[in-house]
Design a protein around this motif. Structure first.
Motif: not given
Length: 172
Positions: A34-60
């Motif tokens: 389970x810790x390995x799965x959570x680490x992979x989830x954290x990696x996906x969330x790190x990429x998603x955080x970059x996506x959130x920044x891009x969306x924030x910049x694109x929307x205003x």
């Protein structure tokens, strides 16, 4: 201990394999999966955080507006430079976080003992950076998006330090 042939037709290439922990048969214990799965989830969330920044910049461009509000005496060029620097900093953190969490998950699957120590150090560093980010004039959405992967990493590290999984990573 036993010798294992690396190349079946060549008697010169062998490796020593321990009977109690054969490298060729090494599996991740169920308590650490389970810790390995959570680490992979954290990696996906790190990429998603970059996506959130891009969306924030694109929307205003919330960052530029926030900086202009906090520093009204600064010129537009200064605001643009600060915005660029902050975005570079946040994207770098997202990429490094994704790489770190993926590497830790990979190493955990291979039974590396250093994962717990590196994970604990990463949580401490992530906490310091999160505190710093909350003190800066970033839009709240950007700051929270950067904290979410750290929380997932903290959960994985806590899972790795539990009694069940503390003995699970075996030296390779």
């Amino acid at each position: 201990m036993r010798l294992e042939t690396l190349y079946p037709n060549s008697p010169r290439y062998f490796r020593i394999v321990s009977q109690e922990n054969p490298m060729s048969d090494q599996q991740l214990p169920a308590s650490a999966r389970p810790a390995g799965r959570v680490l992979y989830t954290a990696a996906v969330l790190a990429v998603a955080s970059a996506g959130a920044i891009v969306i924030d910049q694109a929307t205003g461009g919330g960052l530029a507006a926030q900086l202009q509000h906090v520093y009204p005496e600064r010129s537009a060029a200064d605001i643009k430079m600060a915005e660029s620097s902050i975005l570079t900093y946040l994207f770098t953190l997202a990429v490094l976080g994704a790489a770190l969490f993926t590497t830790m998950a990979w190493a955990l699957r291979r039974g590396r003992r250093w994962v717990r120590g590196v994970g604990a150090a990463a949580v401490v560093l992530g906490s310091v950076l999160a505190g710093y980010n909350f003190s800066q004039p970033h839009p709240l959405m950007m700051t929270v998006a950067g904290v979410v992967p750290c929380v997932a990493g903290l959960a994985a590290v806590v899972m790795l330090w539990t009694k069940q999984s503390a003995a699970s990573p075996t030296p390779a």
